[in-house]
Design a protein around this motif. Structure first.
Motif, PDB file in Angstrom:
ATOM      1  N   CYS A  45      58.949  16.242  38.748  1.00  0.00           N
ATOM      2  CA  CYS A  45      57.283  16.173  37.737  1.00  0.00           C
ATOM      3  C   CYS A  45      56.014  15.999  38.491  1.00  0.00           C
ATOM      4  CB  CYS A  45      57.119  15.745  36.328  1.00  0.00           C
ATOM      5  SG  CYS A  45      57.783  17.700  35.671  1.00  0.00           S
ATOM      6  N   SER A  70      55.170  24.581  36.017  1.00  0.00           N
ATOM      7  CA  SER A  70      54.488  24.431  35.114  1.00  0.00           C
ATOM      8  C   SER A  70      55.071  23.738  34.228  1.00  0.00           C
ATOM      9  CB  SER A  70      54.222  26.317  35.184  1.00  0.00           C
ATOM     10  OG  SER A  70      55.510  26.754  34.250  1.00  0.00           O
ATOM     11  N   ARG A 191      49.297  23.649  43.779  1.00  0.00           N
ATOM     12  CA  ARG A 191      50.643  22.762  43.185  1.00  0.00           C
ATOM     13  C   ARG A 191      52.066  22.161  44.313  1.00  0.00           C
ATOM     14  NH1 ARG A 191      52.582  23.263  38.234  1.00  0.00           N
ATOM     15  NH2 ARG A 191      51.710  24.707  38.029  1.00  0.00           N
ATOM     16  N   THR A 195      53.914  18.885  38.550  1.00  0.00           N
ATOM     17  CA  THR A 195      52.815  18.790  37.990  1.00  0.00           C
ATOM     18  C   THR A 195      51.410  18.504  39.272  1.00  0.00           C
ATOM     19  OG1 THR A 195      51.260  19.146  36.221  1.00  0.00           O
ATOM     20  CG2 THR A 195      52.370  17.200  36.227  1.00  0.00           C
TER      21      THR A 195
END
Length: 247
Positions: A45, A70, A191, A195
């Motif tokens: 992440c 996401s 992206r 994240t």
């Protein structure tokens, strides 16, 4: 009387649906070892040290729930299904990584996995390695605002990457735009992974963002604007308070 009972039951069912009560989903979970039984700072992440210590280290890697990044920062209640060893409440864990196991949806930190157990039963549960579980999405509650951290790989003023931290509620961040003042338009950020959102040649001056958030099933999608969320003299590695939190 039977008709009235049926009608009342239907009202209760409708109320549960309207208020968004989610049913538990059945799956499996395992755990990974790490120093101090916390999370890992190298998770997919991109959370870094935050991903190691957030939620007291009760964190998890997920497989299909990762959803191309996401799903990062989502909170889940996970309960294992061995009555002798498993607590009724289970653990509330935060998604900080991607991972695949033996038909598992969750690869928990050791501390998160131990939280599934009844008092003084953690060692016995850890010996199982893989357990049947049930889980559901729950709101994240941190008691502080959403932060935007400038990723350590950012290079002022030529390259900016940001990482949202302490995302509350049940929304996922699905897109981020930055305001381009000279063109009077929103510029989409990429992206990069997990994240982490980035852009080359970011605008000068205090930075305004808008973030697209959505529920896990995309039933509700909306944009939220953050004004002057990062100062003009931003620095890599610093997390800035947005003075805002998702519900």
């Amino acid at each position: 009387m039977a008709c009235y009972s049926l009608f009342f039951s239907l009202i209760l069912l409708l109320a549960a649906v309207c208020y968004g009560e989610e049913a538990f989903v059945y799956s499996r979970a395992t755990y990974y070892g790490s120093p101090e039984c916390l999370g890992t700072a190298t998770g997919a992440c991109g959370f870094g040290e935050y991903g190691r210590t957030v939620n007291n280290g009760e964190v998890t890697g997920v497989s299909r729930l990762y959803r191309n990044g996401s799903g990062c920062g989502a909170c889940y209640q996970v309960r294992c299904k061995i009555p002798t060893y498993c607590s009724e409440e289970g653990a509330k864990v935060v998604v900080t990584d991607y991972g695949e196991g033996d038909r598992t949806d969750f690869i928990l930190s050791t501390r998160g996995y131990a939280k599934l157990a009844r008092p003084n039963m953690a060692a016995e549960l850890l010996a199982y390695g893989v357990v049947d579980v049930e889980y559901k999405r729950v709101p994240c509650r941190y008691g502080n605002n959403l932060l935007l951290k400038v990723h350590e790989h950012s290079k002022y003023p030529l390259y900016l990457a940001i990482v949202p931290l302490y995302k509350g509620g049940i929304y996922d961040i699905t897109a981020v735009d930055v305001w381009q003042e000279d063109c009077k338009e929103w510029r989409p950020m990429r992206r990069a992974y997990g994240t982490v959102f980035d852009t080359p040649n970011p605008p000068m001056g205090p930075l305004n963002f808008r973030i697209q958030v959505a529920t896990e099933s995309n039933v509700e999608v909306k944009w939220v604007q953050l004004t002057s969320a990062i100062p003009s003299d931003w620095k890599a590695g610093i997390a800035y308070d947005t003075a805002f939190q998702l519900d």
